[in-house]
Design an enzyme around this catalytic site. Structure first.
Site, short mmCIF file in Angstrom:
data_model
loop_
_atom_site.label_atom_id
_atom_site.label_comp_id
_atom_site.label_asym_id
_atom_site.label_seq_id
_atom_site.Cartn_x
_atom_site.Cartn_y
_atom_site.Cartn_z
N THR A 1 -1.00 -5.81 -10.43
CA THR A 1 -2.09 -6.70 -10.00
C THR A 1 -2.87 -6.11 -8.82
N GLY A 2 -2.44 -4.97 -8.30
CA GLY A 2 -3.09 -4.41 -7.12
C GLY A 2 -4.24 -3.46 -7.49
N GLN A 3 -4.86 -2.91 -6.44
CA GLN A 3 -5.99 -2.00 -6.66
C GLN A 3 -5.62 -0.81 -7.56
N ASP A 4 -4.59 -0.07 -7.17
CA ASP A 4 -4.26 1.15 -7.89
C ASP A 4 -3.70 0.84 -9.28
N LEU B 1 4.05 1.37 -7.58
CA LEU B 1 2.90 1.08 -6.71
C LEU B 1 3.09 -0.23 -5.95
N SER C 1 1.48 -3.93 1.35
CA SER C 1 0.74 -2.70 1.64
C SER C 1 -0.21 -2.84 2.82
N THR D 1 2.44 7.37 1.69
CA THR D 1 1.19 7.11 2.40
C THR D 1 1.00 7.97 3.65
N GLU E 1 0.08 6.80 6.30
CA GLU E 1 0.57 6.01 7.44
C GLU E 1 1.89 6.57 7.98
N TYR F 1 5.27 -1.10 8.29
CA TYR F 1 4.89 -0.59 6.96
C TYR F 1 5.14 0.92 6.87
N LYS G 1 7.81 2.84 4.47
CA LYS G 1 7.36 3.86 3.50
C LYS G 1 8.06 5.20 3.74
N HIS H 1 -7.52 5.17 0.04
CA HIS H 1 -8.44 5.20 -1.09
C HIS H 1 -8.90 3.79 -1.40
N ARG I 1 -10.54 -2.87 -4.35
CA ARG I 1 -9.82 -2.97 -3.08
C ARG I 1 -9.72 -4.44 -2.65
P1 NAP Z 1 -2.28 -3.49 -3.26
O1 NAP Z 1 -3.62 -3.67 -3.87
O2 NAP Z 1 -1.96 -4.21 -1.99
O3 NAP Z 1 -1.18 -3.89 -4.37
C1 NAP Z 1 0.16 -4.11 -4.02
C2 NAP Z 1 0.91 -4.56 -5.26
O4 NAP Z 1 2.29 -4.74 -4.94
C3 NAP Z 1 0.42 -5.89 -5.85
O5 NAP Z 1 0.34 -5.79 -7.24
C4 NAP Z 1 1.54 -6.85 -5.46
O6 NAP Z 1 1.71 -7.93 -6.34
C5 NAP Z 1 2.74 -5.92 -5.57
N1 NAP Z 1 3.93 -6.47 -4.91
C6 NAP Z 1 4.01 -7.02 -3.66
N2 NAP Z 1 5.26 -7.46 -3.44
C7 NAP Z 1 5.99 -7.17 -4.56
C8 NAP Z 1 7.34 -7.41 -4.95
N3 NAP Z 1 8.21 -8.02 -4.13
N4 NAP Z 1 7.74 -7.00 -6.17
C9 NAP Z 1 6.87 -6.40 -7.02
N5 NAP Z 1 5.57 -6.17 -6.71
C10 NAP Z 1 5.14 -6.54 -5.50
O7 NAP Z 1 -1.98 -1.94 -3.00
P2 NAP Z 1 -2.78 -0.65 -3.54
O8 NAP Z 1 -3.92 -0.38 -2.62
O9 NAP Z 1 -3.01 -0.80 -4.99
O10 NAP Z 1 -1.71 0.49 -3.27
C11 NAP Z 1 -0.73 0.82 -4.26
C12 NAP Z 1 0.46 1.46 -3.57
O11 NAP Z 1 0.03 2.65 -2.89
C13 NAP Z 1 1.12 0.60 -2.50
O12 NAP Z 1 2.50 0.88 -2.52
C14 NAP Z 1 0.51 1.11 -1.19
O13 NAP Z 1 1.39 0.87 -0.12
C15 NAP Z 1 0.37 2.58 -1.51
N6 NAP Z 1 -0.73 3.28 -0.82
C16 NAP Z 1 -1.99 2.78 -0.86
C17 NAP Z 1 -3.02 3.48 -0.27
C18 NAP Z 1 -4.44 2.97 -0.29
O14 NAP Z 1 -5.26 3.46 0.49
N7 NAP Z 1 -4.77 2.06 -1.21
C19 NAP Z 1 -2.76 4.71 0.37
C20 NAP Z 1 -1.46 5.21 0.36
C21 NAP Z 1 -0.45 4.48 -0.25
P3 NAP Z 1 1.06 -9.40 -6.07
O15 NAP Z 1 -0.34 -9.31 -6.57
O16 NAP Z 1 1.92 -10.29 -6.87
O17 NAP Z 1 1.13 -9.62 -4.58
O1 G4F Z 2 -8.30 -0.96 5.92
P1 G4F Z 2 -7.07 -0.95 6.74
O2 G4F Z 2 -6.30 -2.22 6.82
O3 G4F Z 2 -6.20 0.26 6.23
P2 G4F Z 2 -5.01 1.11 6.87
O4 G4F Z 2 -4.37 0.37 7.99
O5 G4F Z 2 -5.53 2.46 7.16
O6 G4F Z 2 -3.97 1.13 5.66
C1 G4F Z 2 -4.39 1.43 4.33
O7 G4F Z 2 -4.30 2.82 4.12
C2 G4F Z 2 -2.97 3.35 4.19
C3 G4F Z 2 -3.08 4.87 3.97
O8 G4F Z 2 -3.30 5.51 5.19
C4 G4F Z 2 -2.14 2.68 3.12
F1 G4F Z 2 -0.89 3.21 3.09
C5 G4F Z 2 -2.08 1.19 3.38
O9 G4F Z 2 -1.34 0.55 2.33
C6 G4F Z 2 -3.50 0.63 3.37
O10 G4F Z 2 -4.01 0.76 2.07
O11 G4F Z 2 -7.44 -0.55 8.25
C7 G4F Z 2 -8.13 0.65 8.53
C8 G4F Z 2 -8.50 0.66 10.02
C9 G4F Z 2 -7.33 0.36 10.95
O12 G4F Z 2 -7.39 1.24 12.02
C10 G4F Z 2 -7.58 -1.06 11.43
O13 G4F Z 2 -7.07 -1.36 12.72
O14 G4F Z 2 -9.46 -0.38 10.25
C11 G4F Z 2 -9.10 -1.06 11.42
N1 G4F Z 2 -9.70 -2.41 11.39
C12 G4F Z 2 -10.64 -2.87 12.26
N2 G4F Z 2 -10.96 -4.13 11.96
C13 G4F Z 2 -9.42 -3.38 10.51
C14 G4F Z 2 -10.23 -4.48 10.87
N3 G4F Z 2 -8.58 -3.41 9.44
C15 G4F Z 2 -8.53 -4.56 8.71
N4 G4F Z 2 -7.72 -4.59 7.63
N5 G4F Z 2 -9.29 -5.66 9.04
C16 G4F Z 2 -10.15 -5.68 10.11
O15 G4F Z 2 -10.82 -6.66 10.39
#
Ligand code: NAP
Ligand code: G4F
Length: 327
Positions: free
Chosen positions: A10-13, A78, A82, A125, A127, A153, A157, A183, A188
């Site tokens: 259900t998430g972005q990726d 995935l 997150s 990640t 992070e 987080y 990870k 990404h 998103r």
């Molecule tokens: P996302 O949109 O937040 O999606 C997270 C997913 O995890 C959702 O489908 C959520 O389901 C599911 N989930 C949460 N709790 C769970 C549980 N207890 N059991 C099973 N599923 C569960 O994240 P994303 O951006 O697609 O990222 C995908 C993965 O890559 C994540 O692990 C994230 O930490 C990692 N990542 C993301 C980025 C990025 O920039 N997007 C970068 C590096 C790593 P519900 O809809 O039910 O809540």
């Molecule tokens: O968009 P963010 O919440 O992403 P963040 O913290 O970089 O994490 C994302 O990328 C990670 C990979 O490096 C993933 F692993 C993780 O699951 C997630 O997808 O915040 C980005 C930046 C931060 O520095 C935050 O403090 O934006 C700053 N920020 C400023 N105002 C905000 C806001 N972030 C959020 N979410 N909301 C704000 O209002």
């Protein structure tokens, strides 16, 4: 026909990956959690070819059952809590899902006899690097850079990253850790800063809101397009040997630069009158700068991102303008 099991469908990726694997002819299973998950209908409508299985990363018996039903060749883990900011509010749950969840899945794969046949992808990640031990300031973090996570987080990870490597080394599993930098894109979640901005920009243009409240505007991020990154995940599982890879763009930008491009897209040169700072969105510890070095992925996987930073901002604003004007 290859079979894939995706957690986090259900998430972005999860959405981007389901599309990609369907194009490649996979039979796809997705894990959905909860008794009445509100996102279930969206997944069923958009991805009718995905077979949904009820399970939860915190419940290993449910993962065993999911593996018995799907009998996958590839598992993409995935699923996670997150959101970095949220992880400070619920650190223990974050560890249970984001840290221990991957261990539950790896054990479930072993218990169901898949340790030599199932390929496992762990969504790691940037992070985990955290920004403090920034030892390659010019080139960015690569697979050998030091880790120093700055949030519950990031710590969770990092455990998942090491347990994935450990299962590879201990049991010879095809288990890989993809260390992905931020990404983004039209899928998103609205709680992340990029989508929060592009959605607000669209609503400001349409007269639906007059400002946006953000936290710290100084951090820099290496932002790419999610569609490019799921291609990298798939490539990692198509190699002869399991290994870990960084996916990144090799560029870093401030939130201010993202605001510049997003507001320019609706004809506004100066975003300052529209942005208010709200301490509620600040974090107890911040990652100031993330910059990745994707050289290994480019050389070994032949991976290259296609969407650049201005292209990413444009596609997100245009998507949100269309979305908000339909409401
Ligand atoms: P996302 O949109 O937040 O999606 C997270 C997913 O995890 C959702 O489908 C959520 O389901 C599911 N989930 C949460 N709790 C769970 C549980 N207890 N059991 C099973 N599923 C569960 O994240 P994303 O951006 O697609 O990222 C995908 C993965 O890559 C994540 O692990 C994230 O930490 C990692 N990542 C993301 C980025 C990025 O920039 N997007 C970068 C590096 C790593 P519900 O809809 O039910 O809540
Ligand atoms: O968009 P963010 O919440 O992403 P963040 O913290 O970089 O994490 C994302 O990328 C990670 C990979 O490096 C993933 F692993 C993780 O699951 C997630 O997808 O915040 C980005 C930046 C931060 O520095 C935050 O403090 O934006 C700053 N920020 C400023 N105002 C905000 C806001 N972030 C959020 N979410 N909301 C704000 O209002």
């Amino acid at each position: 026909m290859k079979k894939a099991l995706i957690t986090g469908i259900t998430g972005q990726d999860g959405g981007h990956l389901a599309k990609l694997l369907d194009e490649k002819g996979y039979e796809i299973y997705g894990i959905i959690r909860g008794q009445q998950n509100p996102k279930r209908r969206d997944v069923e409508e958009e991805f009718p070819y995905v077979k949904l299985i009820e399970a939860d990363l915190t419940d290993m018996s449910s993962l065993v059952r999911a593996l018995q039903i799907a009998k996958p060749d590839e598992v993409y883990n995935l699923g996670a809590i997150s959101h970095v900011g949220y992880s400070f509010k619920d650190p223990q749950l974050t560890f249970d899902v984001t840290g221990k969840g991957p261990l539950n899945m790896l054990e479930a794969i072993r218990l169901t006899g898949g340790e030599k046949t199932v390929k496992f992808y762990q969504a790691s990640t940037s992070e985990m690097f955290g920004g403090l031990d920034y030892n390659r300031p010019d080139k960015g973090y690569n697979e050998d850079a030091l880790f120093h996570p700055r949030s519950p987080y990031g710590v969770a990870k990092l455990y998942a990253h090491w347990i994935t490597k450990n299962y590879r080394e201990s049991y010879g599993m095809f288990a890989v850790s993809g260390i992905l930098f931020n990404h983004e894109g039209e899928r998103r979640g609205l709680e992340f800063v990029t989508r929060k901005i592009t959605n607000a920009v669209a609503r400001i243009k349409l007269g639906l809101q007059d400002h946006i409240e953000l936290g710290n505007l100084d951090p820099k991020r290496d932002w790419g397009y999610a569609g490019d990154y799921v291609r990298g995940m798939w490539l990692m599982l198509q190699q002869d040997k399991p290994d870990d890879y960084v996916l990144a763009t090799g560029e870093t930008h401030t939130i201010g630069e993202f605001l510049d491009l997003a507001f320019n897209e609706i004809g506004i040169d100066d975003w300052r009158p529209y942005v208010k700072q709200n301490p509620a969105f600040m974090r107890p510890a911040e990652v100031d700068i993330l910059l990745g070095d994707p050289t290994k992925a480019e050389k070994v996987l032949g991976w290259k991102r296609e969407v650049d930073f201005p292209g990413l901002v444009k596609l997100m604003v245009q998507h949100d303008l269309e979305l908000e004007s339909r409401k």
